[in-house]
Scaffold this active site. Structure first.
Site, PDB file in Angstrom:
ATOM      1  N   GLU A 114       0.823  -1.198   0.000  1.00  0.00           N
ATOM      2  CA  GLU A 114       0.000   0.000   0.000  1.00  0.00           C
ATOM      3  C   GLU A 114       0.862   1.254   0.000  1.00  0.00           C
ATOM      4  OE1 GLU A 114      -3.429  -1.881   2.969  1.00  0.00           O
ATOM      5  OE2 GLU A 114      -2.068  -0.298   3.662  1.00  0.00           O
ATOM      6  N   CYS A 127       2.987   8.491   1.981  1.00  0.00           N
ATOM      7  CA  CYS A 127       3.360   7.470   2.958  1.00  0.00           C
ATOM      8  C   CYS A 127       3.587   6.185   2.174  1.00  0.00           C
ATOM      9  CB  CYS A 127       2.255   7.296   3.996  1.00  0.00           C
ATOM     10  SG  CYS A 127       2.623   6.041   5.243  1.00  0.00           S
ATOM     11  N   CYS A 134       5.155  -7.256   7.254  1.00  0.00           N
ATOM     12  CA  CYS A 134       6.100  -6.804   8.279  1.00  0.00           C
ATOM     13  C   CYS A 134       6.342  -7.938   9.262  1.00  0.00           C
ATOM     14  CB  CYS A 134       5.567  -5.575   9.016  1.00  0.00           C
ATOM     15  SG  CYS A 134       6.745  -4.863  10.203  1.00  0.00           S
ATOM     16  N   CYS A 138       3.980  -5.897  15.774  1.00  0.00           N
ATOM     17  CA  CYS A 138       3.285  -4.937  16.642  1.00  0.00           C
ATOM     18  C   CYS A 138       1.811  -5.332  16.739  1.00  0.00           C
ATOM     19  CB  CYS A 138       3.449  -3.525  16.106  1.00  0.00           C
ATOM     20  SG  CYS A 138       5.182  -2.971  16.067  1.00  0.00           S
ATOM     21  N   CYS A 141      -1.214  -3.391  14.902  1.00  0.00           N
ATOM     22  CA  CYS A 141      -0.990  -3.006  13.507  1.00  0.00           C
ATOM     23  C   CYS A 141      -1.575  -4.044  12.554  1.00  0.00           C
ATOM     24  CB  CYS A 141       0.508  -2.834  13.260  1.00  0.00           C
ATOM     25  SG  CYS A 141       0.933  -2.466  11.549  1.00  0.00           S
ATOM     26  N   CYS A 368      -2.010   1.769   8.251  1.00  0.00           N
ATOM     27  CA  CYS A 368      -1.043   0.854   7.648  1.00  0.00           C
ATOM     28  C   CYS A 368      -1.589  -0.568   7.554  1.00  0.00           C
ATOM     29  CB  CYS A 368       0.238   0.876   8.482  1.00  0.00           C
ATOM     30  SG  CYS A 368       1.507  -0.233   7.889  1.00  0.00           S
TER      31      CYS A 368
END
Length: 377
Positions: A114, A127, A134, A138, A141, A368
């Site tokens: 994205e 961004c 990832c 986290c 997220c 995100c």
């Protein structure tokens, strides 16, 4: 590069057909010298490489057909064996206020990433992503929930910027947004999918291309790199000599809470992270931004604001307090506006500059990894 533990699962999805098909050469992966060598291998004079380079980085050409000062035969050959961009947009949404556009791109191997364009009064901020997925894990997220598929190449990182630069430079190109065009990219933040410091080499190759006056040419001070706190890479960044801004995703003032939210904290705890930031500041003389996403009942208590202020006051820094873009059915929900204002007030009253980041695109999954997650559902 220092080995960094991954939190989450890797999910490669490349198909057998994609592996068997000979990939086209991505010109965004080439330096000027490499592009010159490639053009020479095609039997073309050296100046053709400069023409192609300018079409890509100065005129944001989307394809070879638009490179009208190249011979038709050369354009045909380039179209057959090379590509200007490795990205294929597969979903696109614009916020109701017309100020935020999010695009989901497919990569040549089937992975997706994205990128977001955010319009402000004077700024045109992108961004962008540095990884497909990832591995930092986290817990609040959306990107982390899918794990890490792979690092992006330098060309795939640069391609996100060129896509939106082309859009901003083209009058009346869809989709409609609240922006008068032609205009240009003014700021870039590496705060999209992925941990930029976990893809250090490719990210910094892309950053040098984006800041090179001979290429995209954006001033380094207009770019910010965000990290969850990979200490060896922060120390390495301090030696780079390029004035890219550093943002640290802190989200809690102590190890007890931060380790629950940001698992890498178990390896790089708060005290060590803040010491690394202090070294960075001493080396670069640059102010560091701390990002703090407020989550109701988890990290938003007044006493935590006071603890945060006490730890950050010695540092040349600014706190960017972020109203959380929530994931549906997640236990992590945004703090109220009143509690957010109180949190910021405590920081300011105790000598730590802090502001609230303007929330953008909540209704279009602009947080995100959220659009990617929604499309996969």
């Amino acid at each position: 590069m220092t080995n960094i533990p991954l939190y989450g699962t890797t999910h490669p999805t490349q198909t057998d057909a994609a592996r068997e098909q000979a990939p086209k050469r991505s010109l965004l992966e080439l330096t000027q010298e490499e592009l010159a060598d490639y053009v020479k291998s095609l039997g073309q004079p050296a100046y053709r490489a400069r023409q192609i380079w300018d079409w890509i980085y100065k005129r944001y050409a989307a394809d070879f057909a638009s490179m009208t000062n190249l011979p038709a035969a050369l354009r045909t050959r380039l179209e057959a064996e090379a590509t200007v961009s490795p990205l294929t947009p597969i979903a696109e949404v614009v916020s109701a206020d017309g100020n935020t556009q999010k695009v989901l791109f497919q990569l040549p191997d089937g992975q997706s990433i994205e990128a977001v364009l955010m319009l402000y009064e004077r700024r045109r901020t992108l961004c962008i992503s540095s990884q497909a997925g990832c591995g930092m894990g986290c817990t609040f997220c959306a990107t982390a929930q899918g794990g890490l598929a792979r690092n992006l190449t330098a060309g795939e990182i640069v391609a996100q910027v060129l896509y939106f630069a082309r859009y901003l430079a083209t009058p009346h190109a869809p989709p409609a947004m609240e922006v008068e065009r032609p205009t240009h990219v003014t700021n870039i933040v590496l705060m999209g999918m992925g941990e930029p410091m976990h893809n250090y080499k490719n990210v910094w190759t892309a950053l040098r291309r984006l800041t090179d006056p001979e290429a995209f040419g954006l001033g380094a001070r207009h770019i910010t790199l965000s990290t969850v706190g990979l200490i060896p890479m922060i120390d390495r960044m301090a030696e780079e000599g390029l004035q890219i801004g550093l943002a640290v995703s802190l989200h809690a003032p102590n190890d007890e809470i931060r380790s629950q939210l940001v698992p890498i904290n178990r390896r790089y705890p708060v005290a060590e992270l803040l010491a690394a930031v202090q070294r960075y500041i001493e080396k670069t003389h640059r102010r560091v931004t701390f990002e703090y996403a407020l989550m109701r009942g988890i990290n938003d208590a007044p006493e935590l604001a006071l603890e945060l202020a006490q730890k950050l006051k010695p540092l040349l820094c600014h706190v960017n307090v972020i109203p959380l873009n929530p994931i549906p059915d997640s236990p992590y929900q945004p703090t109220s506006d009143a509690e957010t204002r109180r949190f910021v007030q405590i920081l300011n009253e105790n000598g730590v500059p802090a502001t609230v980041r303007l929330r953008r695109g909540i209704e279009i999954n602009a947080g995100c990894g959220q659009l990617r997650r929604a499309m996969a559902a």
